[in-house]
Design a protein around this motif. Structure first.
Motif, PDB file in Angstrom:
ATOM      1  N   PHE A 135       0.931  -1.302   0.000  1.00 55.22           N
ATOM      2  CA  PHE A 135       0.009   0.235   0.217  1.00 55.22           C
ATOM      3  C   PHE A 135       0.664   1.178   0.088  1.00 55.22           C
ATOM      4  N   GLY A 136       2.248   1.141   0.136  1.00 51.50           N
ATOM      5  CA  GLY A 136       2.945   2.457   0.130  1.00 51.50           C
ATOM      6  C   GLY A 136       2.986   3.349   1.394  1.00 51.50           C
ATOM      7  N   ALA A 137       2.399   2.652   2.479  1.00 49.38           N
ATOM      8  CA  ALA A 137       2.594   3.223   3.510  1.00 49.38           C
ATOM      9  C   ALA A 137       3.752   3.544   4.338  1.00 49.38           C
ATOM     10  N   ARG A 138       3.993   4.552   5.068  1.00 46.66           N
ATOM     11  CA  ARG A 138       5.255   4.660   5.807  1.00 46.66           C
ATOM     12  C   ARG A 138       4.899   3.805   7.166  1.00 46.66           C
ATOM     13  N   THR A 139       5.712   2.763   7.306  1.00 45.71           N
ATOM     14  CA  THR A 139       5.509   1.906   8.281  1.00 45.71           C
ATOM     15  C   THR A 139       6.733   2.029   9.397  1.00 45.71           C
ATOM     16  N   VAL A 140       6.216   2.128  10.911  1.00 45.06           N
ATOM     17  CA  VAL A 140       7.257   2.435  11.722  1.00 45.06           C
ATOM     18  C   VAL A 140       7.047   1.447  13.102  1.00 45.06           C
ATOM     19  N   ARG A 141       7.795   0.808  13.404  1.00 47.64           N
ATOM     20  CA  ARG A 141       8.026   0.201  14.731  1.00 47.64           C
ATOM     21  C   ARG A 141       8.314   1.346  15.995  1.00 47.64           C
ATOM     22  N   LEU A 142       7.372   1.582  16.887  1.00 54.84           N
ATOM     23  CA  LEU A 142       7.393   2.196  17.868  1.00 54.84           C
ATOM     24  C   LEU A 142       8.098   1.688  19.179  1.00 54.84           C
ATOM     25  N   CYS A 143       9.352   1.634  19.316  1.00 49.90           N
ATOM     26  CA  CYS A 143      10.213   0.880  20.457  1.00 49.90           C
ATOM     27  C   CYS A 143      10.111   1.795  21.566  1.00 49.90           C
ATOM     28  N   TYR A 144       9.503   1.183  22.674  1.00 50.16           N
ATOM     29  CA  TYR A 144       9.408   1.780  24.013  1.00 50.16           C
ATOM     30  C   TYR A 144       9.939   1.154  25.028  1.00 50.16           C
ATOM     31  N   PRO A 145      10.409   1.770  26.158  1.00 52.70           N
ATOM     32  CA  PRO A 145      10.744   1.122  27.171  1.00 52.70           C
ATOM     33  C   PRO A 145       9.801   0.309  28.097  1.00 52.70           C
ATOM     34  N   ALA A 146      10.273  -0.501  29.016  1.00 61.88           N
ATOM     35  CA  ALA A 146       9.327  -0.818  30.052  1.00 61.88           C
ATOM     36  C   ALA A 146       8.677   0.278  30.848  1.00 61.88           C
ATOM     37  N   VAL A 147       7.375   0.380  31.022  1.00 58.82           N
ATOM     38  CA  VAL A 147       6.579   1.428  31.462  1.00 58.82           C
ATOM     39  C   VAL A 147       5.624   0.995  32.568  1.00 58.82           C
ATOM     40  N   ALA A 148       5.067   1.680  33.339  1.00 59.50           N
ATOM     41  CA  ALA A 148       4.144   1.287  34.320  1.00 59.50           C
ATOM     42  C   ALA A 148       2.688   1.376  34.045  1.00 59.50           C
ATOM     43  N   THR A 149       2.584   0.363  33.278  1.00 59.74           N
ATOM     44  CA  THR A 149       1.065   0.391  32.755  1.00 59.74           C
ATOM     45  C   THR A 149       0.343  -1.040  33.222  1.00 59.74           C
TER      46      THR A 149
END
Length: 363
Positions: free
Chosen positions: A266-280
């Motif tokens: 589809f030509g989308a701009r794909t992104v991996r959002l790499c987060y740290p461990a968070v208090a969720t």
């Protein structure tokens, strides 16, 4: 010293009836107060979204995706459509959404949320229908966190080191604000995943982005080279006894493959959002997760590098800027650099030094 084995209970063992009562009595007020405090800190972060575009967030009712929704709405003035999946009586997410939508409406912003299973075709169809004809292009952020915190059968069951922490009964996040809330350190059991566990984890966290990208593209809402399709990732250590050796890792790897397919088709701009461990809330369900967050947060606070959930959500906004082209957006660099020290402290943690190990979290 041999550590005790204890059972990892949902939300730190908070009584279900107490949760229902607390949410019914104080949920709306607490959600509004938290939003008001956070709203005062929101500033534009350079997303520069076109006025005829919208952002769909799979999640958005809690954790980092809620923080991102707040930033996009009130910092970037973007239209946000969210799909969350919360129990009206047992989870804070619905109250967070109500507070957010109420404030957005008062400011003339577009915020619409569905409390539904984001992997059901009828949910996808309803949301896409609401977008089609009203927006030229759509961005998608997948923050679904619904996986089996177990191990593949070839690795077998095991015990991992973790801490027992009290949870806030309303906000439903681990509460490190008082030393007495950090109750014990010990070992928790990690079970073996069934085929059903694996299939469900893959459906929610492995292929769900494609489930949305296909109908969005068919509706003409994925603009080539402009639309962003991103997912919340965690760059786990390859020898992590839980994350790396079970369905969570399998689903993340599958999701990364899916992103490549979405880009190619589809030509989308794909992104991996790499987060740290968070208090969720979700972190509390992962064996070893509370220890991972607590000690890494202590180290990052000592180093002046800690970011809370709201800061991480706000920092994500630039991925939507037209000049952003990377396929990986790292907000976990300081966290990754802290891991050697984390392991040193984890190995040394005992009942005798338990609360002293987390002083930066409650002082």
């Amino acid at each position: 010293m041999e550590l005790e084995v204890f059972r990892k209970l949902p939300l730190g063992g908070t009584d279900r009836r107490a949760i229902v009562q607390a949410l019914a009595q104080d949920g709306p007020r607490v959600a509004r107060e938290l939003f008001a405090a956070q709203r005062a800190m929101i500033k534009p972060r350079g997303a520069n979204l076109a006025k005829d575009t919208a952002v769909v967030i799979l999640g958005g009712s809690n954790g980092i995706t809620r923080a991102l929704a707040v930033q996009l709405l009130f910092g970037e003035r973007a239209a946000v459509f969210g799909v969350h999946y919360d129990s009206e009586k047992m989870q804070i997410g619905g109250h967070h959404v109500a507070a957010l939508v109420e404030a957005a409406t008062a400011e003339g912003l577009t915020a619409r949320f569905w409390n539904a299973d984001a992997t059901k075709p009828e949910t996808v169809e309803e949301v896409v229908a609401a977008l089609k004809g009203n927006y030229r292009a759509v961005h998608l952020v997948n923050g679904i966190a619904a996986g089996a915190t177990k191990r593949y059968v070839e690795h077998g069951p095991t015990n991992v080191k973790d801490i027992d922490v009290a949870f806030d009964p309303i906000l439903q996040v681990p509460d490190f604000s008082r030393p007495e809330n950090i109750r014990r350190v010990g070992l928790v059991e990690v079970e073996v995943a069934t085929d059903t566990d694996i299939d469900r984890t893959n459906r929610f966290m492995g292929t769900s982005s494609l489930l949305w990208a296909e109908p969005l593209a068919a509706a003409g809402l994925v603009a080539k080279g402009e639309s962003v399709v991103a997912f919340c990732d965690y760059d786990f250590e390859p020898d992590d006894p839980v994350y790396a050796m079970g369905p969570l890792a399998g689903a993340k790897k599958l999701q990364r493959q899916t992103m490549q397919e979405i880009h190619d088709r589809f030509g989308a701009r794909t992104v991996r959002l790499c987060y740290p461990a968070v208090a969720t809330t979700a972190l509390g369900a992962i064996p070893g997760g509370l220890l991972m967050y607590g000690l890494s947060a202590q180290i990052l606070k000592e180093r002046g590098q800690y970011q809370d959930v709201l800061e991480l959500g706000a920092a994500t906004a630039p991925i939507f800027a037209p000049d952003f082209q990377s396929t990986i957006f790292r907000l976990d660099e300081a966290y990754q650099a802290a891991l050697p020290e984390f392991h040193r402290r984890k190995d040394a943690l005992s009942p005798e030094n338990l609360r002293d190990a987390f002083t930066s979290l409650y002082r």
